[in-house]
Motif scaffolding. Sequence first.
Motif, mmCIF file in Angstrom:
data_model
loop_
_atom_site.group_PDB
_atom_site.id
_atom_site.type_symbol
_atom_site.label_atom_id
_atom_site.label_comp_id
_atom_site.label_asym_id
_atom_site.label_seq_id
_atom_site.Cartn_x
_atom_site.Cartn_y
_atom_site.Cartn_z
ATOM 1 N N ASP A 122 1.618 4.842 -3.478
ATOM 2 C CA ASP A 122 0.943 3.727 -4.154
ATOM 3 C C ASP A 122 1.964 2.690 -4.618
ATOM 4 N N GLY A 127 2.395 -0.698 -2.573
ATOM 5 C CA GLY A 127 1.387 -1.732 -2.403
ATOM 6 C C GLY A 127 0.054 -1.325 -1.792
ATOM 7 N N VAL A 128 -0.147 -0.069 -1.460
ATOM 8 C CA VAL A 128 -1.427 0.405 -0.930
ATOM 9 C C VAL A 128 -1.826 1.628 -1.743
ATOM 10 N N TYR A 145 -3.233 6.651 3.494
ATOM 11 C CA TYR A 145 -2.504 5.392 3.397
ATOM 12 C C TYR A 145 -2.433 4.707 4.751
ATOM 13 N N PHE A 157 -0.430 1.214 6.073
ATOM 14 C CA PHE A 157 0.438 0.081 5.805
ATOM 15 C C PHE A 157 0.513 -0.778 7.060
ATOM 16 N N GLU A 190 1.115 -6.903 6.626
ATOM 17 C CA GLU A 190 0.807 -7.609 5.385
ATOM 18 C C GLU A 190 1.375 -6.900 4.154
ATOM 19 N N ASN A 191 1.788 -5.651 4.302
ATOM 20 C CA ASN A 191 2.358 -4.888 3.190
ATOM 21 C C ASN A 191 3.880 -4.909 3.163
ATOM 22 N N LYS A 207 6.124 -7.106 2.380
ATOM 23 C CA LYS A 207 6.725 -7.654 1.164
ATOM 24 C C LYS A 207 6.690 -6.623 0.029
ATOM 25 N N ASP A 208 5.543 -5.963 -0.158
ATOM 26 C CA ASP A 208 5.422 -4.960 -1.223
ATOM 27 C C ASP A 208 6.325 -3.757 -0.978
ATOM 28 N N ILE A 209 6.439 -3.350 0.272
ATOM 29 C CA ILE A 209 7.293 -2.206 0.603
ATOM 30 C C ILE A 209 8.746 -2.536 0.276
ATOM 31 N N SER A 213 2.624 -0.556 12.326
ATOM 32 C CA SER A 213 1.801 -0.074 11.217
ATOM 33 C C SER A 213 2.278 1.339 10.879
ATOM 34 N N SER A 223 0.514 4.879 8.995
ATOM 35 C CA SER A 223 -0.579 5.531 8.276
ATOM 36 C C SER A 223 -0.282 7.017 8.151
#
Length: 123
Positions: free
Chosen positions: A24, A27-28, A37, A39, A42-43, A45-47, A116, A118
């Motif tokens: 979490d 960012g997800v 999960y 990812f 688009e994620n 930046k958060d990662i 991606s 997951s």
Amino acid sequence: MGRYYQGDIEGKFWFTVQSSDDADHFGVEGQSTELYYFFGKENLKDIKKGIKECLKGLGDWKDKLDTFFTNNEGYNEKMLWDQIKLNKVKARKMLKLYARHRLGVEILACLEKEGSCSFSAEL
């Protein structure tokens, strides 16, 4: 008995220091009774932000822990103190950040390679 995550990346959560919802932090939020999960680009930046926060929190301990875990498969408080002078109070915080950092790096590598990432995580 341990808790595992599996999918595009696989591994075992660190005993006592890493929660099943640790991803979490990148960012997800995990979904369902078994956390799932996904990812995407688009994620990214958060990662990267999550990894950077882990590195900031770890400071100089990152290199010390890298060396420690390169030379040891397991650990206990005495080993951490004897080999890198990491005391009990600080150990839990540093190990939590270190385990989270490793998970983030694994997610990032998968995303960059596959487009991606997951996986599901046991609760």
